[in-house]
Design a protein around this motif. Structure first.
Motif, mmCIF file in Angstrom:
data_model
loop_
_atom_site.group_PDB
_atom_site.id
_atom_site.type_symbol
_atom_site.label_atom_id
_atom_site.label_comp_id
_atom_site.label_asym_id
_atom_site.label_seq_id
_atom_site.Cartn_x
_atom_site.Cartn_y
_atom_site.Cartn_z
ATOM 1 N N THR A 14 38.052 -3.890 21.337
ATOM 2 C CA THR A 14 38.057 -5.270 21.808
ATOM 3 C C THR A 14 37.069 -6.094 21.000
ATOM 4 O O THR A 14 36.209 -5.548 20.302
ATOM 5 N N ALA A 15 37.190 -7.409 21.142
ATOM 6 C CA ALA A 15 36.158 -8.290 20.597
ATOM 7 C C ALA A 15 34.910 -8.170 21.467
ATOM 8 O O ALA A 15 35.000 -7.890 22.665
ATOM 9 N N ASP A 17 32.444 -10.717 20.922
ATOM 10 C CA ASP A 17 31.776 -12.007 20.715
ATOM 11 C C ASP A 17 32.487 -13.179 21.371
ATOM 12 O O ASP A 17 32.118 -14.322 21.135
ATOM 13 N N LYS A 57 33.818 -2.110 19.414
ATOM 14 C CA LYS A 57 33.886 -3.440 18.811
ATOM 15 C C LYS A 57 34.848 -3.453 17.637
ATOM 16 O O LYS A 57 34.770 -2.614 16.737
ATOM 17 N N LEU A 59 36.766 -6.262 14.759
ATOM 18 C CA LEU A 59 36.782 -7.586 14.151
ATOM 19 C C LEU A 59 38.226 -7.969 13.858
ATOM 20 O O LEU A 59 39.107 -7.094 13.788
ATOM 21 N N PRO A 60 38.496 -9.257 13.666
ATOM 22 C CA PRO A 60 39.876 -9.673 13.426
ATOM 23 C C PRO A 60 40.550 -8.955 12.260
ATOM 24 O O PRO A 60 41.761 -8.725 12.297
ATOM 25 N N ARG A 63 41.360 -4.585 13.077
ATOM 26 C CA ARG A 63 41.978 -4.123 14.322
ATOM 27 C C ARG A 63 43.027 -3.044 14.072
ATOM 28 O O ARG A 63 43.065 -2.038 14.797
ATOM 29 N N SER A 77 42.855 -7.280 21.643
ATOM 30 C CA SER A 77 41.918 -8.238 21.058
ATOM 31 C C SER A 77 42.674 -9.398 20.408
ATOM 32 O O SER A 77 42.660 -9.559 19.194
ATOM 33 N N GLU A 147 34.027 -13.127 12.351
ATOM 34 C CA GLU A 147 34.257 -13.029 13.781
ATOM 35 C C GLU A 147 34.916 -14.293 14.310
ATOM 36 O O GLU A 147 34.781 -15.368 13.730
ATOM 37 N N GLU A 148 35.632 -14.140 15.431
ATOM 38 C CA GLU A 148 36.343 -15.278 16.026
ATOM 39 C C GLU A 148 35.392 -16.436 16.332
ATOM 40 O O GLU A 148 35.696 -17.599 16.076
ATOM 41 N N ASN A 169 41.321 -18.535 23.345
ATOM 42 C CA ASN A 169 39.978 -18.285 22.811
ATOM 43 C C ASN A 169 39.156 -19.569 22.769
ATOM 44 O O ASN A 169 37.996 -19.603 23.192
#
Length: 234
Positions: A14-15, A17, A57, A59-60, A63, A77, A147-148, A169
């Motif tokens: 998952t994210a 942040d 964790k 990151l985009p 994944r 995510s 990161e998002e 988001n």
């Protein structure tokens, strides 16, 4: 029986942040958010205990690799289901369908999609938003963040004019800004296809996909998904 990396827990990518979606609360160390709660519900259905879960964790832009490298059982995510991604991983049915949106500073001169031309637009690496804007905004400067949340922070710091991301988001990140009244989220979804979010698993793990589909259908029918989504914005 569904095979997991560990017999006694579900490992979920998952994210970390994104407040309200996938977020590790710095005060408690606990994971919080809409997708975190869905992952816990999945663990509860698969293992009989929603606490039998470990969050990893992601990151985009890593994944899919997380699943391919056997680091997680699932990734939940904001992963939009696309044909090219479906060649590398398998997806559940959608648990949420999002739209493209932008976050901008109020009175900053951007009130619509058309105003993005020639502007600085921040996006997350590996995201569908980045893929789309590279095609659509050829005269704009694209600022790529790992990161998002980085895109929104770029707007806050004055390093970007807009942050493009999924509506779900941006609304949550907007709510958690120090001065949310200075910014706004603008829906630009009419210019792009919807974004169906799926839970991803390693390619070929159809037993897990079928189990996830059954769980999502059960949660949706019982109103739990809508309830969790609303609670994540509270």
């Amino acid at each position: 029986m569904v095979m997991l990396l560990s017999k006694d827990r579900l490992t979920a990518g998952t994210a970390f942040d994104l407040p309200g979606m996938g977020y590790q609360n710095p005060a408690t160390g606990e994971m919080e958010g809409f997708e975190v709660e869905i992952a816990k519900a999945v663990a509860g259905e698969l293992l009989g205990d929603s606490s039998k879960i470990e969050f990893l964790k992601v990151l985009p832009d890593n994944r899919l690799e997380t699943l391919e490298e056997n680091k997680a059982d699932i990734v939940i995510s904001q992963l939009t289901i696309t044909p090219d991604r479906a060649e590398r991983v398998d997806f559940s049915i959608p648990y949420y369908v999002g739209r493209e949106a932008i976050l901008v500073r109020k009175a900053g001169g951007i009130t619509s999609y058309e105003d993005l031309k020639g502007k600085r637009v921040a996006l997350a690496a590996g995201s569908i938003s980045l893929r789309r804007m590279r095609v659509a905004l050829t005269e704009s400067t694209l600022i790529v963040t790992p990161e998002e949340a980085g895109g929104v922070q770029a707007v806050v710091k004055g390093e970007a004019d807009a942050a493009s991301n999924d509506d779900v988001n941006l609304h949550r990140m907007h709510k958690n800004l120090v001065h949310p009244e200075e910014f706004e989220v603008i829906d630009i979804g009419d210019h792009f296809d919807p974004k169906p979010f799926g839970i991803a698993v390693k390619k070929g793990n159809q037993k897990l996909v079928k189990a996830l589909n059954t769980i999502i259908e059960k949660l949706d029918a019982g109103g739990q998904i809508t309830k969790l989504e609303n609670e994540s914005m509270a």
